[in-house]
Design an enzyme around this catalytic site. Structure first.
Site, PDB file in Angstrom:
ATOM      1  N   CYS A  46      43.279  75.040  72.446  1.00  0.00           N
ATOM      2  CA  CYS A  46      43.913  74.971  71.518  1.00  0.00           C
ATOM      3  C   CYS A  46      43.535  75.793  70.192  1.00  0.00           C
ATOM      4  O   CYS A  46      44.176  76.068  69.443  1.00  0.00           O
ATOM      5  CB  CYS A  46      44.193  73.565  71.023  1.00  0.00           C
ATOM      6  SG  CYS A  46      44.905  72.387  72.106  1.00  0.00           S
ATOM      7  N   THR A 278      50.609  62.078  93.474  1.00  0.00           N
ATOM      8  CA  THR A 278      51.689  62.588  93.712  1.00  0.00           C
ATOM      9  C   THR A 278      52.635  61.966  95.003  1.00  0.00           C
ATOM     10  O   THR A 278      52.032  60.733  95.241  1.00  0.00           O
ATOM     11  CB  THR A 278      51.168  63.753  94.196  1.00  0.00           C
ATOM     12  OG1 THR A 278      50.332  63.809  95.354  1.00  0.00           O
ATOM     13  CG2 THR A 278      50.518  64.499  93.043  1.00  0.00           C
ATOM     14  N   PRO A 281      49.544  60.040  98.782  1.00  0.00           N
ATOM     15  CA  PRO A 281      48.697  58.853  98.430  1.00  0.00           C
ATOM     16  C   PRO A 281      47.408  59.265  97.834  1.00  0.00           C
ATOM     17  O   PRO A 281      46.681  58.496  97.263  1.00  0.00           O
ATOM     18  CB  PRO A 281      48.853  57.689  99.326  1.00  0.00           C
ATOM     19  CG  PRO A 281      49.378  58.395 100.705  1.00  0.00           C
ATOM     20  CD  PRO A 281      49.994  59.406 100.119  1.00  0.00           C
TER      21      PRO A 281
HETATM   22  C1  LIG Z   1      46.831  79.057  72.975  1.00  0.00           C
HETATM   23  C2  LIG Z   1      47.034  77.534  72.875  1.00  0.00           C
HETATM   24  C3  LIG Z   1      47.139  76.748  72.258  1.00  0.00           C
HETATM   25  C4  LIG Z   1      47.547  75.410  72.252  1.00  0.00           C
HETATM   26  N1  LIG Z   1      47.506  74.582  71.235  1.00  0.00           N
HETATM   27  C5  LIG Z   1      47.909  73.111  71.625  1.00  0.00           C
HETATM   28  C6  LIG Z   1      47.874  72.310  70.532  1.00  0.00           C
HETATM   29  O1  LIG Z   1      47.619  72.818  69.447  1.00  0.00           O
HETATM   30  N2  LIG Z   1      48.127  71.143  70.765  1.00  0.00           N
HETATM   31  C7  LIG Z   1      48.273  70.723  72.038  1.00  0.00           C
HETATM   32  O2  LIG Z   1      48.616  69.460  72.288  1.00  0.00           O
HETATM   33  N3  LIG Z   1      48.346  71.564  73.164  1.00  0.00           N
HETATM   34  C8  LIG Z   1      48.158  72.809  72.859  1.00  0.00           C
HETATM   35  N4  LIG Z   1      48.058  73.544  73.866  1.00  0.00           N
HETATM   36  C9  LIG Z   1      48.294  73.068  75.322  1.00  0.00           C
HETATM   37  C10 LIG Z   1      47.163  72.566  75.828  1.00  0.00           C
HETATM   38  O3  LIG Z   1      46.101  73.453  75.778  1.00  0.00           O
HETATM   39  C11 LIG Z   1      47.395  72.263  77.328  1.00  0.00           C
HETATM   40  O4  LIG Z   1      48.465  71.170  77.260  1.00  0.00           O
HETATM   41  C12 LIG Z   1      46.223  71.495  78.162  1.00  0.00           C
HETATM   42  O5  LIG Z   1      45.077  72.317  78.083  1.00  0.00           O
HETATM   43  C13 LIG Z   1      46.634  71.129  79.470  1.00  0.00           C
HETATM   44  O6  LIG Z   1      45.693  70.699  80.297  1.00  0.00           O
HETATM   45  P1  LIG Z   1      45.649  70.916  81.791  1.00  0.00           P
HETATM   46  O7  LIG Z   1      44.357  70.393  82.146  1.00  0.00           O
HETATM   47  O8  LIG Z   1      46.995  70.532  82.563  1.00  0.00           O
HETATM   48  O9  LIG Z   1      45.545  72.554  81.977  1.00  0.00           O
HETATM   49  P2  LIG Z   1      44.377  73.612  81.420  1.00  0.00           P
HETATM   50  O10 LIG Z   1      43.636  73.069  80.131  1.00  0.00           O
HETATM   51  O11 LIG Z   1      45.115  75.066  80.981  1.00  0.00           O
HETATM   52  O12 LIG Z   1      43.393  73.922  82.610  1.00  0.00           O
HETATM   53  C14 LIG Z   1      44.004  74.198  83.650  1.00  0.00           C
HETATM   54  C15 LIG Z   1      42.614  74.922  84.451  1.00  0.00           C
HETATM   55  O13 LIG Z   1      42.962  75.098  85.836  1.00  0.00           O
HETATM   56  C16 LIG Z   1      42.498  76.243  86.311  1.00  0.00           C
HETATM   57  N5  LIG Z   1      43.047  76.629  87.647  1.00  0.00           N
HETATM   58  C17 LIG Z   1      44.607  76.671  87.857  1.00  0.00           C
HETATM   59  N6  LIG Z   1      44.618  76.620  89.149  1.00  0.00           N
HETATM   60  C18 LIG Z   1      43.513  76.822  89.856  1.00  0.00           C
HETATM   61  C19 LIG Z   1      43.014  76.583  91.104  1.00  0.00           C
HETATM   62  N7  LIG Z   1      44.108  76.910  92.034  1.00  0.00           N
HETATM   63  N8  LIG Z   1      41.822  76.906  91.510  1.00  0.00           N
HETATM   64  C20 LIG Z   1      40.891  76.691  90.611  1.00  0.00           C
HETATM   65  N9  LIG Z   1      40.980  76.348  88.934  1.00  0.00           N
HETATM   66  C21 LIG Z   1      42.578  76.473  88.965  1.00  0.00           C
HETATM   67  C22 LIG Z   1      42.802  77.287  85.292  1.00  0.00           C
HETATM   68  O14 LIG Z   1      42.212  78.427  85.407  1.00  0.00           O
HETATM   69  C23 LIG Z   1      42.657  76.491  84.266  1.00  0.00           C
HETATM   70  O15 LIG Z   1      41.369  76.774  83.569  1.00  0.00           O
HETATM   71  C24 LIG Z   1      47.916  74.779  73.716  1.00  0.00           C
HETATM   72  C25 LIG Z   1      47.524  75.994  74.732  1.00  0.00           C
HETATM   73  C26 LIG Z   1      47.227  77.177  74.512  1.00  0.00           C
HETATM   74  C27 LIG Z   1      47.085  78.126  75.715  1.00  0.00           C
END
Ligand SMILES: Cc1cc2nc3c(=O)[nH]c(=O)nc-3n(C[C@H](O)[C@H](O)[C@H](O)COP(=O)(O)OP(=O)(O)OC[C@H]3O[C@@H](n4cnc5c(N)ncnc54)[C@H](O)[C@@H]3O)c2cc1C
Length: 550
Positions: A46, A278, A281
């Site tokens: 973020c 998912t 289980p």
């Molecule tokens: C520029 C930006 C600004 C944002 N601003 C906000 C905000 O102000 N407020 C808000 O609420 N949300 C915001 N968000 C959204 C928020 O960052 C995401 O909702 C949050 O990070 C989701 O978490 P996550 O763990 O699902 O995914 P992520 O934090 O994206 O983490 C996923 C990780 O998994 C890794 N990965 C994927 N597939 C694989 C694999 N097969 N093997 C190994 N590693 C893998 C990726 O490389 C990544 O590092 C923003 C996002 C961005 C990009």
């Protein structure tokens, strides 16, 4: 003694890192391994737009926890630059690839958590992979953009997409001195808002010299021999650019789950139950990659925000550890700010409700000050509250303004989660001192305005029917306000003259009354109704008119 549980986590950022840390808090014996294909664990996505803009100067500030810290403090192993390539569900194993060496290896799990996030959408148009075109998801992405700005000194940027990331990037590029053009496929900015609430956002962009092109989509990118880019749109427009940011939304990273045969919903997100489990289980999933139930509409939806990812991580880990845990659903509460304006929303918009086939709702608008008007510096708040007609249950709220926006939306977010009604909002006891709020806080006011409708004290005129109405439009503002601008066809009868001039108004024709903010017109409605007139109020007054008919 029981074997320690082996928990593998795919994705080491928001959801994944939270899972790991909570798991350690609940289970000291568990063996926990986090995998991330990127070079960092637990960083603040973020904050990335602000790193590009130079507000955050040092990249290290974006790093929330290093692999070393995970190991030393929590005994958690983090394998960055290791991608999970496949899941062998029959053997409870994953196949991972060490991206530094290319080595493929397998790891066994007792429980697997998927938190792989989302991928930026790249429009499938010619030239989308040209140098100078970037999406923003990771620290390396933000580094690349910063480096491009530092070495190429671009003057003009095109931002594709006017959602949260697009507009945050727009502000940060303007901060860097670039002239920015925003191209948005939809006819409004901030698609999460209802269109009339997005209008102040468009105006704020324009006053900051951002060129806005709505209802238009990019059709091609080309590079001329000196490297400058040309961006063409479907409407035939063409823009020169030295830098392009793709911020056209994201797609859940559900390919790994799909390939493993896990159930994926129609939105493309991994389908999970209330404990974030998912269809297998032994596998849980959280964050941007999953689809969840919308708390208001009950429909499955994607909510790619950090707050839900964190809460889901907690639920998933509780479930892995055998605790009772339930994710209540998401309501899409979000806030963002640019050029001094804050935009926030929670729950359903009218668009969402219509999309879900829900019609038993009503919306009211109000434009209170952020704090008591007598204390200097109050700023207008533009608010929309949506509630169920039947019982007054709050369904959604949107607000735009310079101050106090997120505070009100946060209160309303809790109200929605607790299934509160507009009558509860009337009764909310909120903190007040003149510099912070009002004795009748905007949240109370929103409840009162809505409750007035439900109690039948006032009937609302539908803004969307204004162009076709045969009602007489009566503007009850003062003559100077009327002279400065009014709705076409309206007659001016200032509130102070209404009693004296009541004879001028028709009894056989419906009257629609408005003022600047909706308060004087409410008095007018009450007066006219008690005198036997058929009268309705245009909710939110002339300030709302601008949103509907810009
Ligand atoms: C520029 C930006 C600004 C944002 N601003 C906000 C905000 O102000 N407020 C808000 O609420 N949300 C915001 N968000 C959204 C928020 O960052 C995401 O909702 C949050 O990070 C989701 O978490 P996550 O763990 O699902 O995914 P992520 O934090 O994206 O983490 C996923 C990780 O998994 C890794 N990965 C994927 N597939 C694989 C694999 N097969 N093997 C190994 N590693 C893998 C990726 O490389 C990544 O590092 C923003 C996002 C961005 C990009």
């Amino acid at each position: 003694m029981n074997q320690p549980k082996r928990v593998l986590i795919v994705g080491a950022v928001a959801g994944g890192a939270s899972c790991a840390a909570r798991l350690r808090r609940l289970d000291e014996q568990a063996e926990i391994v986090l995998f991330d294909r990127g070079p960092f664990a637990s960083f603040a996505n973020c904050g990335l737009p602000y790193y590009v803009g130079g507000v955050i100067e040092d990249e290290r500030q974006l790093l929330l926890a290093s692999p070393d810290l995970f190991r030393q403090r929590f005994n958690i192993e983090v394998r960055t630059r290791n991608e999970v390539a496949a899941i062998d569900r029959s053997r409870c194993e994953i196949e991972a690839r060490d991206l530094a060496t290319g080595r493929l290896y397998r790891e066994r799990y007792d429980a697997l958590v998927l938190s792989p996030g989302a991928t930026p959408l790249r429009p499938q148009v010619p030239g989308v992979d040209l140098p100078g075109i970037f999406a923003l998801r990771t620290i390396p992405d933000s580094r690349d953009i910063r480096e491009w700005i530092q070495t190429r000194r671009p003057a003009r940027a095109v931002v594709v997409g006017a959602g949260l990331i697009g507009l945050e990037m727009t502000e940060n590029l303007v901060r860097r001195g670039l002239q920015v053009t925003v191209v948005e496929r939809l006819p409004q900015v901030m698609p999460a808002l209802d269109p009339e609430m997005a209008e102040p956002v468009s105006r704020r962009l324009e006053t900051n010299r951002v060129a806005l092109h709505l209802d238009d989509a990019v059709s091609a990118f080309e590079a001329d021999p000196n490297g400058a880019l040309r961006v063409t749109t479907h409407s035939g427009r063409s823009f020169a650019a030295d830098l392009v940011i793709l911020a056209a939304g994201t797609r859940p990273e559900s390919d790994l789950a799909k390939a493993a045969g896990l159930e994926v919903g129609s939105s493309g997100g991994i389908r999970v139950d209330e404990s974030m489990r998912t269809s297998d289980p032994r596998i849980w999933a959280v964050g941007d990659a999953v689809e969840v139930r919308d708390l208001v509409t009950g429909q499955w939806r994607l909510v790619p925000l950090a707050g839900p990812a964190q809460r889901q991580a907690r639920v998933a880990v509780d479930s892995i550890c055998g605790r009772e845990a339930r994710f209540r659903g998401a309501q899409g509460t979000m806030v963002c700010g640019f050029f001094g304006l804050t935009v926030a929303l929670t729950g359903a918009t009218e668009k969402d409700l219509r999309g879900a086939g829900i019609s038993d709702y009503q919306a009211v608008y109000l434009h209170p000050g952020s704090h008591a008007g007598y204390y200097p510096g109050a700023k207008p708040l533009h608010m929309k509250l949506i509630f169920r007609r039947g019982d007054g249950r709050i369904l959604g709220a949107q607000a735009v303004g310079e101050e106090g926006v997120e505070k009100r939306i946060d209160v309303l977010a809790v109200a929605i989660q607790k299934q509160a009604t507009v009558f509860d909002l009337e009764e909310c006891e909120l903190c007040y001192a003149p510099q912070y709020g009002a004795a009748k806080d905007p949240v109370n006011l929103a409840g009162m305005v809505a409750a007035n409708v439900l109690r039948g004290d006032v009937q609302l005129a539908p803004w969307e029917e204004l162009p076709q109405t045969v009602a007489l439009l009566v503007d009850v503002r003062d003559p100077d306000e009327f002279a400065a601008g009014h709705i076409d066809g309206a007659v001016n009868v200032p509130l102070g003259e209404l009693r004296r001039r009541i004879g001028e108004l028709p009894r056989e024709r419906e009257i629609w009354v408005y003022c600047e903010l909706g308060q004087r017109s409410y008095y007018a409605v009450r007066f006219l109704r008690q005198n036997g007139f058929q009268v309705r109020n245009l909710s939110g007054g002339y300030q709302t008119y601008w949103g509907w008919y810009p």
